[in-house]
Design an enzyme around this catalytic site. Structure first.
Site, PDB file in Angstrom:
ATOM      1  N   ARG A   1       3.387  -5.673  -7.053  1.00  0.00           N
ATOM      2  CA  ARG A   1       3.591  -5.512  -5.600  1.00  0.00           C
ATOM      3  C   ARG A   1       5.062  -5.153  -5.398  1.00  0.00           C
ATOM      4  O   ARG A   1       5.494  -4.126  -5.890  1.00  0.00           O
ATOM      5  CB  ARG A   1       3.151  -6.780  -4.863  1.00  0.00           C
TER       6      ARG A   1
ATOM      7  N   MET B   1     -19.337 -14.123  18.078  1.00  0.00           N
ATOM      8  CA  MET B   1     -17.921 -14.143  18.429  1.00  0.00           C
ATOM      9  C   MET B   1     -17.459 -15.526  18.874  1.00  0.00           C
ATOM     10  O   MET B   1     -16.372 -15.988  18.507  1.00  0.00           O
ATOM     11  CB  MET B   1     -17.652 -13.130  19.552  1.00  0.00           C
TER      12      MET B   1
ATOM     13  N   TYR C   1     -28.125 -13.334  16.925  1.00  0.00           N
ATOM     14  CA  TYR C   1     -28.325 -11.883  16.802  1.00  0.00           C
ATOM     15  C   TYR C   1     -29.005 -11.509  15.493  1.00  0.00           C
ATOM     16  O   TYR C   1     -28.647 -12.025  14.428  1.00  0.00           O
ATOM     17  CB  TYR C   1     -26.983 -11.164  16.876  1.00  0.00           C
TER      18      TYR C   1
ATOM     19  N   LYS D   1       5.132 -18.992   5.842  1.00  0.00           N
ATOM     20  CA  LYS D   1       4.733 -17.677   6.370  1.00  0.00           C
ATOM     21  C   LYS D   1       3.384 -17.791   7.086  1.00  0.00           C
ATOM     22  O   LYS D   1       2.646 -18.772   6.887  1.00  0.00           O
ATOM     23  CB  LYS D   1       4.637 -16.669   5.226  1.00  0.00           C
TER      24      LYS D   1
HETATM   25  C1  LIG Z   1       2.846 -16.823  -0.362  1.00  0.00           C
HETATM   26  C2  LIG Z   1       3.841 -16.856  -1.434  1.00  0.00           C
HETATM   27  C3  LIG Z   1       4.106 -18.047  -2.123  1.00  0.00           C
HETATM   28  C4  LIG Z   1       3.287 -19.313  -1.944  1.00  0.00           C
HETATM   29  O1  LIG Z   1       2.114 -19.223  -2.718  1.00  0.00           O
HETATM   30  P1  LIG Z   1       1.101 -20.477  -2.795  1.00  0.00           P
HETATM   31  O2  LIG Z   1       0.117 -20.075  -3.807  1.00  0.00           O
HETATM   32  O3  LIG Z   1       0.502 -20.612  -1.437  1.00  0.00           O
HETATM   33  O4  LIG Z   1       1.904 -21.647  -3.178  1.00  0.00           O
HETATM   34  C5  LIG Z   1       5.152 -18.059  -3.029  1.00  0.00           C
HETATM   35  N1  LIG Z   1       5.879 -16.944  -3.262  1.00  0.00           N
HETATM   36  C6  LIG Z   1       5.637 -15.770  -2.645  1.00  0.00           C
HETATM   37  C7  LIG Z   1       6.472 -14.595  -2.952  1.00  0.00           C
HETATM   38  C8  LIG Z   1       4.605 -15.684  -1.725  1.00  0.00           C
HETATM   39  O5  LIG Z   1       4.350 -14.521  -1.116  1.00  0.00           O
END
Ligand SMILES: *Cc1c(COP(=O)(O)O)cnc(C)c1O
Length: 406
Positions: free
Chosen positions: A151, A331, A284, A54
Site C-alpha cells: 500500500r 434500510m 422484501y 481513525k
Molecule cells: C489501522 C492501522 C493500525 C491498527 O490496526 P489494528 O489491526 O486495528 O490494530 C495500525 N497501523 C496502521 C498503519 C493502520 O492503518
C-alpha cells in the site's frame, strides 16, 4: 422498562440508566477501553502504545476513546487522515499524534501548525517541507517503508534516497525524523511466513536509516495481532486499533482468551410483535416464510444504521434468547421469528423489549464476531460501519466509582 442497579461490574451487561435509554444506541463502555489499553500496554511493555482512533475510533467515538486511552496509559494517538488528527487537536487533545494517509489535497500546513506528526512515504516530503517553511516550524515526520503490504510506504529501492533527502531537510532545521515505521499484512494469521519476511525487511530499512544518521525516537511495526502474537515486532511502539475496542483479530480466539473486553453494545427495542399464520412471507423478496403459526418481532435497525444488508441470519438477543434475523434486512428494520407466542390469546408480547445486536458476549449474548460471520466480513467492519443514526452513549466515563456523567 426497569433497569437493574449499576453494579460497576463490567462483566455484566452494560447498565443503561434511564436518562440514556433510547430507541437505538451504541453503548460504549469506556472502562472496557481503559482495561484493554492496560492489557495491551502490559503485553507491549517496554514498548509504548499508540491508540489508533481513525474512523471515529472504529465507530466508538474518537474523542472520548482517545481521552480514555490516554488516561489508561496510551502514550500516542494514531489516525489515518490529517483531518481526523486535527479534530482531536480541536477537542483539546495534546498527546503525540500521527496521521499517515495523505493526498496532495491534505492540509500539511495545518498539521505542522497543530504539532501533528506526519507519516511520509515519499511524495509527501516536499509538501511537508513547504508547510514547515510556511509555518516557520519544523515538521515532525515518520518515514514509512513498504516491507511487503503493497500500500503506501517507500519501496526498499526508494528508501535510501528518501532517508537521505529527509536527513538533508533535518540538517536544514525544516523537519525532524521522529519515527520509522511499516505495516504488516498477515499478522492475524500467525502461521504464515510473510510476517518474518516483513520483519527482516524492516530491520534492513532501519539499518539503512541508521547508516544515514537517522536516530528516531520510535520505530514501529506492530498492529493488534502482532502486538498479541509477535513480541519481536514491538520495537519502541505498537499501534493498536482493534484490541483497544476489545475485539479479537484471530479466528478461533475470543476476546476473553486474549484478556480483552468488547467495548461496544448495539441495542434497540422491539417495535412490533404479532402472530402470523404458517407460510407468512417476511420482508422484501419474501425470501423467508414461517414454517407454522408463529410470532414475528420487528427490530428497528437496518442497513442505514450500519447493519450489513447481506447479514440475514445474524443474531438478535431478546429476553435472553438469540434469534437469527429472517428475511431481507431493509434500510430501517429487520425481523426475527420468535416461534408461536400466541400474543393475541394473551401470550407474552415482546413489544418494547430490549433487543441487543451485539455486545461483550457475556451469558451467550451475540457478538460483533457473530455478525461478521453472518455478513462474510470481519469484526473491524461490523463496529466501524455502525452509522451516525445510532447515537453513541458512554458509560463508565470516569474510572472506578465515578459512574456515568450526566
Ligand atoms: C489501522 C492501522 C493500525 C491498527 O490496526 P489494528 O489491526 O486495528 O490494530 C495500525 N497501523 C496502521 C498503519 C493502520 O492503518
Amino acid at each position: 422498562m426497569t433497569y437493574p442497579a449499576a453494579t460497576g461490574d463490567f462483566r455484566s451487561a452494560p447498565q443503561v440508566p434511564p436518562a440514556y435509554a433510547e430507541e437505538r444506541s451504541a453503548i460504549i463502555d469506556l472502562e472496557a477501553i481503559r482495561h484493554n489499553v492496560r492489557r495491551l500496554a502490559a503485553v507491549a511493555s517496554p514498548a509504548q502504545v499508540m491508540a489508533v482512533v481513525k474512523a471515529d475510533a472504529y465507530g466508538h467515538g474518537a474523542v472520548p476513546v482517545a481521552r480514555a486511552a490516554l488516561s489508561a496509559g496510551a502514550n500516542w494517538l494514531g489516525t489515518a487522515h490529517i483531518s481526523e488528527a486535527l479534530a482531536l487537536r480541536a477537542a483539546g487533545i495534546e498527546a503525540p499524534l500521527l496521521a499517515w494517509l495523505h493526498t496532495p489535497e491534505s492540509n500539511f500546513a495545518a498539521a505542522v501548525a497543530a504539532g501533528i506528526d506526519i507519516g511520509c512515504s515519499g511524495w509527501e516530503l516536499e509538501r511537508i517541507v513547504a508547510a514547515a517553511r510556511e509555518q516557520e516550524r519544523p515538521a515532525r515526520v515518520h518515514l514509512k517503508v513498504d516491507t511487503g503490504l503493497g500500500r503506501n510506504g517507500a519501496t526498499l529501492d526508494a528508501w535510501d534516497s528518501l532517508v537521505g533527502e529527509a536527513m538533508d531537510f533535518q540538517d536544514q532545521g525544516l523537519l525532524r525524523v521522529v519515527g520509522i515505521f511499516s505495516h504488516l499484512a498477515v499478522a492475524d494469521e500467525p502461521e504464515r511466513p510473510e510476517t518474518d519476511e516483513q520483519l527482516a525487511a524492516f530491520r534492513e530499512a532501519l539499518a539503512i536509516a541508521q547508516d544515514a544518521g537517522v536516530d528516531p525516537e520510535v520505530r514501529h511495526l506492530a498492529n493488534t495481532p502482532a502486538t498479541l502474537s509477535r513480541p519481536d515486532t514491538h520495537f519502541d511502539l505498537v499501534r493498536v486499533g482493534l484490541g483497544l475496542y476489545g475485539l479479537s483479530p484471530f479466528d478461533g480466539q475470543s476476546p476473553d482468551e486474549l484478556g480483552l473486553r468488547p467495548a461496544m453494545t448495539v441495542r434497540t427495542v422491539v417495535s412490533h410483535c404479532k402472530d402470523v399464520p404458517a407460510g407468512q412471507g417476511v420482508s422484501y423478496g419474501l425470501n423467508y416464510r414461517t414454517g407454522g403459526t408463529s410470532t414475528l418481532g420487528l427490530i428497528p435497525l437496518g442497513y442505514a444504521d450500519g447493519v450489513p444488508r447481506i447479514a440475514t441470519g445474524g443474531p438478535v438477543r431478546v429476553g435472553g434468547v438469540n434469534y437469527p434475523v429472517v428475511g431481507r434486512i431493509a434500510m430501517d428494520q429487520m425481523v426475527i421469528d420468535l416461534g408461536p407466542l400466541n400474543v393475541s390469546a394473551g401470550g407474552p408480547s415482546v413489544l418494547g423489549a430490549e433487543a441487543v445486536l451485539f455486545g461483550n458476549g457475556d451469558d451467550g449474548g451475540p457478538t460483533a464476531e457473530d455478525w461478521a460471520r453472518a455478513a462474510g466480513t470481519n469484526n473491524y467492519e461490523i463496529v466501524t460501519r455502525i452509522s451516525p443514526r445510532v447515537p453513541r452513549r458512554y458509560i463508565n466515563e470516569e474510572p472506578a466509582g465515578g459512574g456515568p456523567r450526566l
